[in-house]
Design an enzyme around this catalytic site. Sequence first.
Site, PDB file in Angstrom:
ATOM      1  CE  LYS A   1      57.322  49.695  22.927  1.00 45.33           C
ATOM      2  NZ  LYS A   1      58.738  49.292  22.764  1.00 45.33           N
TER       3      LYS A   1
HETATM    4  O1  G3P Z   1      61.735  49.486  25.640  1.00 50.17           O
HETATM    5  C1  G3P Z   1      62.239  50.729  25.278  1.00 50.17           C
HETATM    6  C2  G3P Z   1      63.715  50.661  25.211  1.00 50.17           C
HETATM    7  O2  G3P Z   1      64.090  49.830  24.170  1.00 50.17           O
HETATM    8  C3  G3P Z   1      64.417  51.953  25.109  1.00 50.17           C
HETATM    9  O3  G3P Z   1      65.651  51.730  25.658  1.00 50.17           O
HETATM   10  O4  G3P Z   1      68.027  52.058  26.050  1.00 50.17           O
HETATM   11  O5  G3P Z   1      66.929  53.100  24.040  1.00 50.17           O
HETATM   12  O6  G3P Z   1      66.485  53.990  26.319  1.00 50.17           O
HETATM   13  P1  G3P Z   1      66.831  52.788  25.498  1.00 50.17           P
END
Ligand code: G3P
Length: 218
Positions: free
Chosen positions: A86
């Site tokens: 990633k």
């Molecule tokens: O896959 C990316 C994700 O983990 C980000 O999520 O909730 O931190 O915006 P968030």
Amino acid sequence: MKIFIDTAITEEIKEAADLGIISGVTTNPSLMAKSGRTLNDVITEILGLVEGPISAEVEEADWESMYKQAHEIVEMTHNNPNITIKLPMTPDGVRTCTMLSKEGIKTNVTLIFSVSQAILAMEAGATFISPFMGRVDDFLQSEIAPGARLIKDINRVKEQYGYSSQIIAASIRNKGHVEQAALAGADIATIPFKVIKQMYEHELTTRGLKIFADASKK
Ligand code: G3P
């Protein structure tokens, strides 16, 4: 639409894998910190839990260091074909993506918030691209479902030009996001465990179960 689980907590991955509906796992440095473990410590274990792409994020900022760390991860996991590197949506991240893609290593370009960024990642040959639905919705609160629109627009460009990258709808906050991602044409949604559990729920299912249980008692 395939379902990946968005976590580095192995207990959650195990429980979700047992449900039989998980096709991959995504992690990032925040999720690693939340799990209390390091990438090196946990990644081999995750590869043994789910048969599918497992995203491990590089933590370096310049392309030379990203490329080196990517190869260290690939070697540490004995060239497991499911390991997916990633990379951030930066010039260095995209450059590293181009190099790794040419070597046949799976890549996932993350932190995508616009069609322009998606085009760059798809041109670099990314195996997966990760537009962030929840964060876009938080950022553009005056607009109607901007996260879903982003997925739909990226999908249109992808189909128009025949890009092979798969779209992972990321930053999923609720089951509404999952449904919007599917309707917008995402190939995959990467979902936190608590949202996967919410997807099973519907008030009418609960009521229906009660009706059947009461009937069977009579
Ligand atoms: O896959 C990316 C994700 O983990 C980000 O999520 O909730 O931190 O915006 P968030």
